[in-house]
Enzyme design. Structure first.
Site, PDB file in Angstrom:
ATOM      1  N   HIS A 136       9.405  70.424  30.711  1.00  0.00           N
ATOM      2  CA  HIS A 136       7.941  70.538  30.654  1.00  0.00           C
ATOM      3  C   HIS A 136       7.329  69.331  31.376  1.00  0.00           C
ATOM      4  O   HIS A 136       7.974  68.287  31.512  1.00  0.00           O
ATOM      5  CB  HIS A 136       7.457  70.559  29.211  1.00  0.00           C
ATOM      6  CG  HIS A 136       7.774  71.827  28.490  1.00  0.00           C
ATOM      7  ND1 HIS A 136       7.207  72.146  27.284  1.00  0.00           N
ATOM      8  CD2 HIS A 136       8.591  72.868  28.802  1.00  0.00           C
ATOM      9  CE1 HIS A 136       7.658  73.322  26.880  1.00  0.00           C
ATOM     10  NE2 HIS A 136       8.512  73.769  27.780  1.00  0.00           N
ATOM     11  N   GLU A 139       5.176  67.160  30.441  1.00  0.00           N
ATOM     12  CA  GLU A 139       5.152  65.945  29.625  1.00  0.00           C
ATOM     13  C   GLU A 139       6.517  65.267  29.603  1.00  0.00           C
ATOM     14  O   GLU A 139       6.622  64.040  29.728  1.00  0.00           O
ATOM     15  CB  GLU A 139       4.756  66.259  28.173  1.00  0.00           C
ATOM     16  CG  GLU A 139       3.421  66.931  28.012  1.00  0.00           C
ATOM     17  CD  GLU A 139       3.509  68.448  27.940  1.00  0.00           C
ATOM     18  OE1 GLU A 139       2.751  69.026  27.143  1.00  0.00           O
ATOM     19  OE2 GLU A 139       4.308  69.058  28.679  1.00  0.00           O
ATOM     20  N   CYS A 160       3.378  71.089  23.315  1.00  0.00           N
ATOM     21  CA  CYS A 160       4.090  71.899  22.328  1.00  0.00           C
ATOM     22  C   CYS A 160       4.803  70.970  21.345  1.00  0.00           C
ATOM     23  O   CYS A 160       4.769  69.746  21.493  1.00  0.00           O
ATOM     24  CB  CYS A 160       5.103  72.814  23.023  1.00  0.00           C
ATOM     25  SG  CYS A 160       6.502  71.932  23.743  1.00  0.00           S
ATOM     26  N   CYS A 211       7.459  68.633  22.995  1.00  0.00           N
ATOM     27  CA  CYS A 211       6.844  67.517  23.710  1.00  0.00           C
ATOM     28  C   CYS A 211       6.200  66.527  22.741  1.00  0.00           C
ATOM     29  O   CYS A 211       6.278  65.313  22.950  1.00  0.00           O
ATOM     30  CB  CYS A 211       5.834  68.042  24.723  1.00  0.00           C
ATOM     31  SG  CYS A 211       6.629  68.954  26.075  1.00  0.00           S
TER      32      CYS A 211
END
Length: 161
Positions: free
Chosen positions: A52, A54, A82, A85
């Site tokens: 992701h 992040e 999410c 993360c």
């Protein structure tokens, strides 16, 4: 630079994700006014469910400073993080998360749940929502509308053949 300036940079990174066929999410890590980490969504191209925006920005920042603890850093991301993360953000000791669009399906900063508000956890990151939310949300909405249209076109072609 302002929060909006950092978010605009994250939006540019989200554009890179979109150009690569990934969900358009971008993130930057900032320390003392300097961007030290950058990332955009890449789970499809990297064959990595943890890639992701992040996570990639946190990894980049950690490499930049030579420490997995990112004390005093801020993370700017175009979409609400999410749970995965959020966990990494906590472990990195990020001081502040600023996100653009809320995520009503997987958001872990208040939309579905708020991982950062759990009093039993030992690190509490400050969260600010809604910076350039309209721009961030529009990029995602356009992306998914295009994906749906492509899917419908393929379905019609298959049906016709």
């Amino acid at each position: 630079m302002t929060d909006a300036d950092y978010m605009r940079y994250a939006l540019e990174l989200a554009g890179s994700a979109e150009a690569a066929g990934e969900v358009p999410v971008g993130a930057v890590v900032v320390k003392d006014g300097q961007i030290i980490g950058r990332g955009f969504n890449a789970p499809i191209s990297r064959h990595d469910p943890s890639a992701h925006a992040e996570m990639l920005a946190l990894r980049d920042a950690a490499q930049h400073i030579g420490n997995y603890r990112l004390v005093g850093c801020e993370l700017f991301v175009t979409l609400e993080p999410c749970l995965m993360c959020a966990g990494a953000i906590m472990h990195a000791r990020i001081a502040r998360v600023v996100y653009g669009a809320s995520d009503p399906k997987t958001g872990a900063c208040g939309s579905v749940m708020n991982a950062f508000a759990e009093p039993r956890l030992n690190h509490h990151t400050e969260v600010e929502a809604g910076v350039l939310a309209q721009d961030c949300g529009l990029m995602l909405s356009k992306f998914f509308a295009m994906r749906r249209a492509q899917h419908q076109s393929r379905a019609l072609l298959q049906k016709a053949s």
